[in-house]
Structures are given as C-alpha cells and as structure tokens.
Design an enzyme around this catalytic site. Structure first.
Site, PDB file in Angstrom:
ATOM      1  N   HIS A   1       0.864  -1.178   0.000  1.00  0.00           N
ATOM      2  CA  HIS A   1       0.000   0.000   0.000  1.00  0.00           C
ATOM      3  C   HIS A   1       0.897   1.224   0.000  1.00  0.00           C
ATOM      4  O   HIS A   1       1.113   1.839   1.038  1.00  0.00           O
ATOM      5  CB  HIS A   1      -0.923  -0.001   1.225  1.00  0.00           C
TER       6      HIS A   1
HETATM    7  C1  LIG Z   1       0.233  -9.041  -2.152  1.00  0.00           C
HETATM    8  C2  LIG Z   1      -0.676  -7.863  -2.252  1.00  0.00           C
HETATM    9  C3  LIG Z   1      -1.855  -7.821  -1.518  1.00  0.00           C
HETATM   10  C4  LIG Z   1      -2.696  -6.725  -1.598  1.00  0.00           C
HETATM   11  N1  LIG Z   1      -3.872  -6.759  -0.894  1.00  0.00           N
HETATM   12  C5  LIG Z   1      -4.698  -5.701  -0.937  1.00  0.00           C
HETATM   13  C6  LIG Z   1      -5.932  -5.717  -0.226  1.00  0.00           C
HETATM   14  O1  LIG Z   1      -6.304  -6.717   0.396  1.00  0.00           O
HETATM   15  N2  LIG Z   1      -6.715  -4.615  -0.248  1.00  0.00           N
HETATM   16  C7  LIG Z   1      -6.360  -3.504  -0.927  1.00  0.00           C
HETATM   17  O2  LIG Z   1      -7.108  -2.533  -0.875  1.00  0.00           O
HETATM   18  N3  LIG Z   1      -5.223  -3.474  -1.665  1.00  0.00           N
HETATM   19  C8  LIG Z   1      -4.386  -4.555  -1.681  1.00  0.00           C
HETATM   20  N4  LIG Z   1      -3.237  -4.534  -2.428  1.00  0.00           N
HETATM   21  C9  LIG Z   1      -2.949  -3.348  -3.252  1.00  0.00           C
HETATM   22  C10 LIG Z   1      -3.608  -3.431  -4.622  1.00  0.00           C
HETATM   23  O3  LIG Z   1      -3.083  -4.486  -5.362  1.00  0.00           O
HETATM   24  C11 LIG Z   1      -3.374  -2.130  -5.371  1.00  0.00           C
HETATM   25  O4  LIG Z   1      -3.835  -1.056  -4.580  1.00  0.00           O
HETATM   26  C12 LIG Z   1      -4.118  -2.047  -6.693  1.00  0.00           C
HETATM   27  O5  LIG Z   1      -3.820  -3.119  -7.527  1.00  0.00           O
HETATM   28  C13 LIG Z   1      -3.731  -0.725  -7.350  1.00  0.00           C
HETATM   29  O6  LIG Z   1      -4.350  -0.557  -8.594  1.00  0.00           O
HETATM   30  P1  LIG Z   1      -3.594   0.260  -9.720  1.00  0.00           P
HETATM   31  O7  LIG Z   1      -4.451   0.229 -10.908  1.00  0.00           O
HETATM   32  O8  LIG Z   1      -3.151   1.546  -9.177  1.00  0.00           O
HETATM   33  O9  LIG Z   1      -2.261  -0.587  -9.969  1.00  0.00           O
HETATM   34  P2  LIG Z   1      -2.135  -2.092 -10.461  1.00  0.00           P
HETATM   35  O10 LIG Z   1      -3.393  -2.830 -10.297  1.00  0.00           O
HETATM   36  O11 LIG Z   1      -0.944  -2.646  -9.812  1.00  0.00           O
HETATM   37  O12 LIG Z   1      -1.842  -1.955 -12.011  1.00  0.00           O
HETATM   38  C14 LIG Z   1      -0.744  -1.249 -12.521  1.00  0.00           C
HETATM   39  C15 LIG Z   1      -0.288  -1.933 -13.797  1.00  0.00           C
HETATM   40  O13 LIG Z   1       0.577  -1.073 -14.519  1.00  0.00           O
HETATM   41  C16 LIG Z   1       1.617  -1.835 -15.077  1.00  0.00           C
HETATM   42  N5  LIG Z   1       2.753  -0.943 -15.373  1.00  0.00           N
HETATM   43  C17 LIG Z   1       3.593  -0.351 -14.495  1.00  0.00           C
HETATM   44  N6  LIG Z   1       4.498   0.402 -15.138  1.00  0.00           N
HETATM   45  C18 LIG Z   1       4.225   0.290 -16.455  1.00  0.00           C
HETATM   46  C19 LIG Z   1       4.822   0.831 -17.634  1.00  0.00           C
HETATM   47  N7  LIG Z   1       5.868   1.644 -17.547  1.00  0.00           N
HETATM   48  N8  LIG Z   1       4.308   0.496 -18.835  1.00  0.00           N
HETATM   49  C20 LIG Z   1       3.230  -0.343 -18.915  1.00  0.00           C
HETATM   50  N9  LIG Z   1       2.634  -0.892 -17.841  1.00  0.00           N
HETATM   51  C21 LIG Z   1       3.122  -0.569 -16.622  1.00  0.00           C
HETATM   52  C22 LIG Z   1       1.908  -2.863 -14.023  1.00  0.00           C
HETATM   53  O14 LIG Z   1       2.603  -3.979 -14.570  1.00  0.00           O
HETATM   54  C23 LIG Z   1       0.518  -3.201 -13.528  1.00  0.00           C
HETATM   55  O15 LIG Z   1      -0.054  -4.268 -14.234  1.00  0.00           O
HETATM   56  C24 LIG Z   1      -2.365  -5.621  -2.391  1.00  0.00           C
HETATM   57  C25 LIG Z   1      -1.179  -5.646  -3.130  1.00  0.00           C
HETATM   58  C26 LIG Z   1      -0.345  -6.748  -3.076  1.00  0.00           C
HETATM   59  C27 LIG Z   1       0.905  -6.764  -3.874  1.00  0.00           C
END
Ligand SMILES: Cc1cc2nc3c(=O)[nH]c(=O)nc-3n(C[C@H](O)[C@H](O)[C@H](O)COP(=O)(O)OP(=O)(O)OC[C@H]3O[C@@H](n4cnc5c(N)ncnc54)[C@H](O)[C@@H]3O)c2cc1C
Ligand code: SF4
Lengths: 251, 592
Positions: free
Chosen positions: B519
């Site tokens: 987080h």
């Molecule tokens: C083990 C674990 C457990 C978790 N448990 C919880 C939970 O229980 N509750 C909760 O609220 N949150 C939890 N989280 C956090 C949650 O996963 C994230 O808050 C959420 O996925 C964020 O969404 P996002 O769209 O910002 O990023 P993400 O879903 O991570 O997506 C970002 C994407 O962008 C891609 N990317 C990055 N840089 C580039 C680039 N330069 N070019 C192209 N693609 C790129 C990445 O590969 C990724 O696929 C957890 C995280 C982990 C790792």
C-alpha cells in the site's frame, strides 16, 4: 538533471539488451496485440518443474555430505518423522542453487556494490550459489583446523551442535565469511525445503506436512470453514497428488 | 527510431485495476482505447490453475507473479544525508507486473475510508489545534469529500460483488457491521464470508471487551454473484492461497473476473502486453501530452499517439514516469518547492502472534481466504480522542489470518531454539493452535516533509535511466500510534485464550527488507492547490490537462485502511468527470 534531456534518450542497443534480458525469465514473454477475444489457449499452462532425482547438480566434492549433515542437525530425525537429510532438504537446496535462485536471476545486480545498513537489504554481487560455495569451504576449513582435522560431517552429533551453536552466537568464526549470516541462511533453506511441496526435492512423502497436520495443496474447505475446533480429517496431498493414488503403489 | 502507430483517442498506461476500470468506462463512451501493459497477459486456467497454484515456494517465496527487480527497481535510504542503495530483491512491498496488476494477487480486503479521512487536516486542526500536529507533518485535505465519492464506492463494490455486513445504511447504524463507517447507500452486494474458528474467537473476545467487531469487507465472495457487466463469479473455497497467488476459482475480484471478458469484446478496445511505456510524450509547449513511447520485449520501440493519456501504472511507476517524462515540477524538500514525489507514504502495520494450548485449540489455520477476518475500528482515524495520546491517526485491527502456508507459518513460541530437536517438537505441537494474524494492526501513515521520491544520482535501470529514489522513515507519531494500537490488539489476542504472545511492534528505522503491505501512496497527490498537488480533484494533471493520473499516488497521506476500494472509486469518479465534463470541453476542469 533538469536541463539534461539527453539523459533520458535511450539508445537502441541498450533497449535490446535490456529487453532481451528479462524476457528470458517470463513465461509468455512475447508482446501481443489483444482484441476481440480473450487470448486463451487450452493447456498453455506453465506447471512447475519437478526436481530431478539422481546425483548432485550443484554440490561438488564433500559439499553434499556437509549439507546433509547440517540438515540433520537443524532437523534431527526422531522416531516419527525423518530428519532433514532423509526428507531431502539437501536435495532441495542443491536443486535451488543449481537453478535461477542460485544465480540471482531476475534480481538487480548492477554496480556499484556499496556496504549499506542492514535495513537497506542484501548488497552483494554474489548470489546464493557462490555464498554457499564459499561458506561450505570456510566451514570445512574451520572444522579441520579447530577440531582435529575432521570435516563437519565427520564430527559426532554433539560436536556438530557445538559448532552450530558457535556459528549462531558468532563465537565460532569462519575465515572470510560471516559465519552467523551463513548459518542463518542454511537454517532458513533447510526448513524451507522441509515445508515446500515435495516436487522440489525436500519434504519427501510429505513427512513435514504429516508432522504438523497441514493438508497440503487442497483447494476447497467450504465444508470445513464453519466446523470449529474439529481436527481436519484428510491426509495431505501434494501438487503431484499422493503416492497411494498412483497405479504403481496400488499394486 | 520509434515506429509510429495509428493515433487513438485514449492510451492507457498500465492495465491493472484502475487501467481496466478506465478502459471500460471510456470505451462505453465510444472512444478508441488502447491499454499498454508491461507484463504478460494472465488468466486463471493458464497462470494459476488449481492443479499447481498452491505453491508457496514459487509464488510467495520466489515472487513469480511480480515485477523482477532487474527490469526495474528503486533505491532506498532512511534519511536525506544517507546514500541510497538499490533494492536488489523485493522486501517491504511487491510491485505488480502483468495484466490485472495487483488485482491478480491481492487479498481483496475492501475498505472505505472514513468521511473525516478526506478532510483530515481541517478536522484535526479544528479538534486539537494546529500545534497538536508535528511540525514536519505535511498532511492535507483531499479536495473531495466522502459524500461525493460514495456513489463510486458503491459502483466498485457492486462491480466486485464485495461480501460484507453494512454498518451504516443511509445514516442508520446496523447491528453486526462497522458502526464507524460512513453512510452507505446500499447494503453490500453479497453477505459476509463465513468465519473460521480463530477469526470467530477474536470477534467473541473483542465483543466481550466492549468493542463492536464486524467481518472484514471482502472481495473473496461468500456466494456466487453476477456483476453489472454480466460476469459470473463463484463462491470462495477458503483455499488459503489468496494474496501472492491468483485465484483459480473466479472467486476473487480482479480485472480478470470483473471486467476483462466484457471489455475485450468491444470493437473499440485493444490491449498490448509485454510492452513497457518508457515515456509520456508532450508537445513543445509542455502543456499537452501527445501519446506515449513504449518498448516491447523484443526491443522494438513504438510510439502510440493519443488525444488523452491515462497514467495507471501503480503508485511507484506513475511517479517514476512523471519524473522521467519531466512532467510537473519535481519536489525539493529543502526549498519546499515542486510537487512530483511529495507526500510519499506507506502503511504502519504490526502484529501479535498468539500461541494457544494445543490440547484445547485446533484452529485448522490453513482454512481461510485472503480477506477473511473479524475486525474492530474503534482505534481508526479520529474514532477516539487523541488528546491525551500525543499522536494522530490510527487503524483497524483484527484476526485477519489468510491461511497457514507452512514455510511462513510453522511458528514456534518465543524463547524456543530456532533449530534442532526442540524446534522440531515445538513446530509440531504449535502449528494447528497458533494465531498468526499477519497484518493484524493496520495503521495510518501520515506525510512528512522529508519523506519523498526523486531520481537517484547513481543507480540506473536497464535502459540507463536513473532509478527512482525512496527516502522513507518511520516518525515518532507513527511509532507511538503503532505502540498504542498493538497493545490494544495484544489484549484481545490474550482474551481469546492465548498462553503466550509474540508482540511485534513497528519501530524505526523503516526497513526495506520486511514486508509491510504493498500500500504505497502519494508522490502525485490530488488537491485543490497546484503548489501542493500534482493533480486536481478529478485526478487531472495541473500541468498537462489531457493527462489523468489514477491510483494511490493521488493519496495526500494514507489513512488506516487498505487503499484499493478508494483507488477504484476514484478511478470511476475521474472517468465520470472525463465523460461528463472533459470530453464536452477538453481543458482544465478546475481553475488553478
Ligand atoms: C500481495 C498484495 C496484496 C494486496 N492486498 C490488498 C488488499 O487486500 N486490499 C487492498 O485494498 N489493496 C491490496 N493490495 C494493493 C492493490 O493491489 C493495489 O492497490 C491495486 O492493484 C492498485 O491498482 P492500480 O491500478 O493503481 O495498480 P495495479 O493494479 O498494480 O496496475 C498497474 C499496472 O501497470 C503496469 N505498469 C507499471 N508500469 C508500467 C509501464 N511503464 N508500462 C506499462 N505498464 C506498466 C503494471 O505492470 C501493472 O499491471 C495488495 C497488493 C499486493 C501486492
Ligand atoms: S481464498 Fe478464495 S478468493 Fe482467495 S484464491 Fe482461494 S478461493 Fe480464491
């Protein structure tokens, strides 16, 4: 920094080198354009590779014997459950060190390698394979020097434990190697092999899982979630099932 | 040198939770959308089938589903006068990689923030006075209120089928739910999950101590569910391989289970995987994004022009791409100028393990889901009077144990040897009767002037670009907060009947080697003042109005909850602003 736009211009050679390097480690690594339907192919999975039986892949000379001896003091055999040696922890470590883990594949290994604080993490060019090689050699030498010319695996159990207690406390020093850190690593790896799926060479016949009452790679506990304080009755299964399930052992 | 692709209306950088939400919303609007994802395509039958997904070594210990540090990592130090060193192997957090992003391998604990969290600076100053806050603390209001976000919380919960018990239905406090939550317009889409033995026991002990325990809101579904896009999910089987792993059962809310099968069929949508965006391109004025440059795994470089750029690459990569693209002014903590990299935060977590009499307690601890648990919220946010405690912030706490995978869960009571016969006997005796809550105490992490992100002067990535540098430490406020919460938590574990406790406070210095949730927040925060925020209340860049930055990078500081429900709600909120306002008249949605 602010004015130096050219720092961000990336030359094609670096791109190719950079891209090709990580592509090795990723299963489906070629870029695809996805549209119209999910890009799904039947049976395209990437199941784990089972540790091959047979001779050591990484350990050389007496290294294997030493690690087996270490494994059996870290997890001594008892009448109900075999120890680290018989259950395969040394095999587990050997196969891990011979593979991507031993080589630090996928980790950031660019210089400079500076000494930092402990909370900044491991900062060494050496991967686990090299650290084991050096640690085992140093242990061998220290034992031979200090314990009447005997290698670690030739010592009595009581002497082995004295050495290990000394490594743990820092009193038994190794030449050129941080003995305490090396021992911590060995303990971690021996115990990891004991508890990992048997497919990786340790935890033979799921002995560790039977010992603690862990049912293994099962996937459905719907019937059991609300049955409180009752012992789960089923024996463990591994990713490859159970020995009893194969025709060979049924006969 | 880059090969130029035909122009699209929208390019989405990163195809995880927020990228998927935005892609679905903007294709509904009829726009031509392309999503570009650094990692591979992922789906349950191929990448995490029930035949071999239950592999603790491969997925948890060796991090199979995550980004590899040799592809991209960060450097880290505690204080500004130290030399930052590279994170060579992940520890404190696990950056996602691949289609679905963190949504693939998250726990799916789905919390709403408190109404006061969004106006925390105003609220705390009014209640305790400005001098109550530490001098170097840089918390600020979000520029959005809970009531504005509520409809979008609701949308994301219904997209996911979230299982839970309402605690506040349109202002009415409901028995069995969280009485501290903000008012919700509807009950949860599905009832709360069933609770295993130790989780139930925690609830009972907490109730007896006078608290109001409730089941943790869960994206691991209690029953089958069909979401508003017509996608079907199955009931969670409490397999105990949830976080770090993908779900084989279609039971965990993820882009894969809730959006992608619907989205990918739309004729105006395309995705590219294994393609890493290395730069957001801007025109000569610096005020308009023209698209992005990306490189695929064969080393081919491409340019994707677009009218609208959505940055949804996860907190760290959002900030890193802004810095590398030189969009916005980098934060300078000494001069206290600039915004990109400012107000970076994490989560203050700790735990208490309880060792129970094996003759009386058998917890079958391997039976659990990723977001199982009974929790209390008495000590979150400003739900209690901080006046006498000398700190601000708080968190929820609970028995939220997600399974007992043996490499990490074969614990022994304190003072047991770490190896040898005594260790072996202790493991054998204690495995089934140990309570290991994991992130049992889940506290807030407020922002400070000298905790931030910038570019490292020494270390480079594989393309020769500077790595992003993390300067991060735990401050006295958070350490005090954690001590207070952890002691309260230990009382409840003790009241459950534990013989021995292993109390693990969070203390300084911040340690990059021990996992403390993924987080990560801030660095490109939202707000109403362009001198202290990177994006406005609609997540639109102040500097480049055709760029929107989604994700927890928008959080000005981190409340005592998991981020993603708020991250998803904000993505829906930003999508609504784009659909209803921006497309009608592209330009700044808020005057600076
Ligand atoms: C083990 C674990 C457990 C978790 N448990 C919880 C939970 O229980 N509750 C909760 O609220 N949150 C939890 N989280 C956090 C949650 O996963 C994230 O808050 C959420 O996925 C964020 O969404 P996002 O769209 O910002 O990023 P993400 O879903 O991570 O997506 C970002 C994407 O962008 C891609 N990317 C990055 N840089 C580039 C680039 N330069 N070019 C192209 N693609 C790129 C990445 O590969 C990724 O696929 C957890 C995280 C982990 C790792
Ligand atoms: S705990 Fe439930 S939701 Fe999580 S992976 Fe297992 S079956 Fe899926």
């Amino acid at each position: 920094m602010k004015d130096n736009h050219s720092r961000f211009e990336i030359c094609r050679r670096e791109l190719l080198a950079g891209a090709a390097y990580f592509a090795l480690g990723v299963s489906r690594s070629s870029a695809t354009v996805i549209f119209d339907h999910l890009p799904w192919t039947p049976n395209a999975g990437d199941p784990p590779t089972a540790a091959t039986p047979g001779p050591w892949l990484f350990f050389a000379g007496d290294e294997g014997k030493t690690v087996e001896a270490l494994a059996d003091r870290i997890i001594p055999p008892d009448p109900e459950t075999p120890g680290g040696k018989e259950s395969g922890s040394a095999v587990f470590i050997d196969r891990q060190l011979a593979g991507p883990y031993g080589r630090q594949d996928g980790l950031y290994v660019r210089p400079p390698f500076l000494k930092g604080a402990k909370n900044q993490g491991h900062q060494s060019e050496k991967g686990p394979a090299q650290e084991y090689r050096e640690g085992l050699a140093a242990l061998d030498k220290a034992c031979k020097d200090q314990l009447g010319g005997k290698a670690f695996f030739e010592l009595s159990d009581a002497d082995k434990d004295r050495v290990l207690n000394g490594l743990e406390s820092g009193d038994f020093k190794l030449d050129g190697v941080d003995g305490r850190a090396f021992f911590e690593q060995v303990v971690k790896d021996v115990q990891m092999g004991f508890f990992a799926d048997p497919i990786y060479g340790g935890n033979r016949d799921m002995v560790a899982w039977k010992m603690i009452g862990y049912p293994g790679a099962r996937y459905n506990y719907l019937d059991w979630v609300s049955r409180h304080n009752e012992k789960f009755p089923l024996p463990p299964v591994s990713m490859t099932g159970r020995a009893e399930w194969t025709t060979r052992t049924q006969r | 040198m880059a090969r130029r692709l035909p122009k699209k209306d929208v390019v989405i950088v990163g195809f995880g939770w927020t990228g998927s939400i935005m892609a679905n919303e903007l294709t509904d609007e009829g726009l031509e959308v392309i999503a570009i994802e650094r990692g591979p395509w992922r789906d349950a039958p191929t990448d995490f089938p029930p035949t071999y997904m239950q592999d603790e070594l491969r997925y948890r210990i060796r991090h199979e589903l995550f980004l590899r540090p040799d592809q991209l990592t960060f450097t880290f130090r505690n204080k500004m006068d130290q030399t930052a060193l590279p994170i060579r192997s992940w520890g404190a957090f696990m950056p996602p990689n691949g289609v679905g992003g963190g949504g693939v391998h998250w726990n799916a604990e789905m919390w709403r923030f408190l109404p006061s969290d969004f106006v925390v600076k105003t609220h705390l100053t009014e209640r305790y006075g400005a001098s109550f806050l530490p001098e170097d603390m840089t918390i600020q209001d979000w520029g959005i209120t809970y009531d504005e976000l509520e409809p979008f919380y609701d949308r994301f919960e219904y997209l996911c089928g979230t299982s839970g018990t309402a605690g506040n239905l349109r202002g009415q406090i409901m028995e069995g739910g969280n009485p501290f939550e903000g008012p919700r317009s509807r009950p949860y889409p599905t009832p709360a999950q069933a609770q295993p033995f130790s989780h139930t026991l925690f609830g009972k002990a907490a109730r007896e101590l006078g608290y109001k325990p409730f089941p943790q809101p869960s994206g691991n579904l209690s029953q089958a569910y069909t979401n508003p896009l017509g996608l079907k999910m199955g009931p969670c089987t409490y397999c105990g391989f949830c976080e770090w792993f993908g779900c084989s059962n279609y039971s965990k809310a993820s882009p894969q289970t809730t959006i992608l099968p619907y989205l990918v069929r739309k004729p105006n949508f395309t995705a590219r995987d294994n393609s890493e965006v290395i730069k957001i391109n801007v025109d000569k004025s610096g005020k308009r994004a023209t698209g992005v440059t990306f490189v695929d795994t064969s080393g081919e470089v491409w340019e994707q022009p677009a009218d609208l750029v959505i940055l949804s690459a996860y907190t760290m990569f959002n900030v890193q791409l802004l810095l590398h693209s030189q969009i916005g002014r980098p934060y300078d903590p000494v001069a206290n100028t600039g915004t990109v990299g400012r107000n970076y935060t994490h989560q203050t977590v700790s735990t208490v393990n309880g060792f129970f009499d094996p003759k009386k307690f058998n917890f079958n601890p391997f039976i659990a889901s990723g977001s199982i648990g009974m929790c209390i919220d008495e000590f979150n946010g400003d739900n209690f009077d901080h006046g006498s405690h000398g700190f601000v912030g708080g968190g929820y706490m609970g028995q939220v144990q997600t399974g007992a995978r043996p490499i990490e869960s074969a614990l022994v009571p304190p003072d047991t040897p770490k190896w040898g016969a005594a260790w072996k006997t202790a493991v054998k005796e204690n495995y089934l009767s140990t309570v290991k809550p994991g992130t049992g105490v889940h506290g807030s992490f407020y922002a400070y002037r000298d905790i931030y992100l910038d570019l490292d002067p020494t270390y480079k990535d594989r393309f020769g670009r500077p790595l992003m540098r993390i300067t991060m430490d735990l401050k006295e406020n958070e350490i005090k907060q954690n001590k207070f919460l952890t002691d309260k938590f230990a009382e409840i574990i003790k009241a459950m009947g534990a013989d021995k406790l292993a109390v693990q406070y969070r203390t300084g210095p911040y340690d990059i080697t021990t996992y403390q949730t993924t987080h990560l927040n801030g660095g490109a925060v939202m707000g109403s003042d362009p001198t202290t925020s990177v994006i406005n209340r609609y997540l639109q860049s102040w500097d480049v109005p055709n760029l929107f930055v989604l994700g927890a990078s928008a959080f000005p500081q981190n409340p005592g909850y998991n981020p993603t429900l708020t991250v998803g709600a904000l993505a829906f909120w930003a999508a609504a602003a784009i659909r209803n306002k921006y497309l009608k008249s592209p330009g700044r949605l808020v005057d600076a």
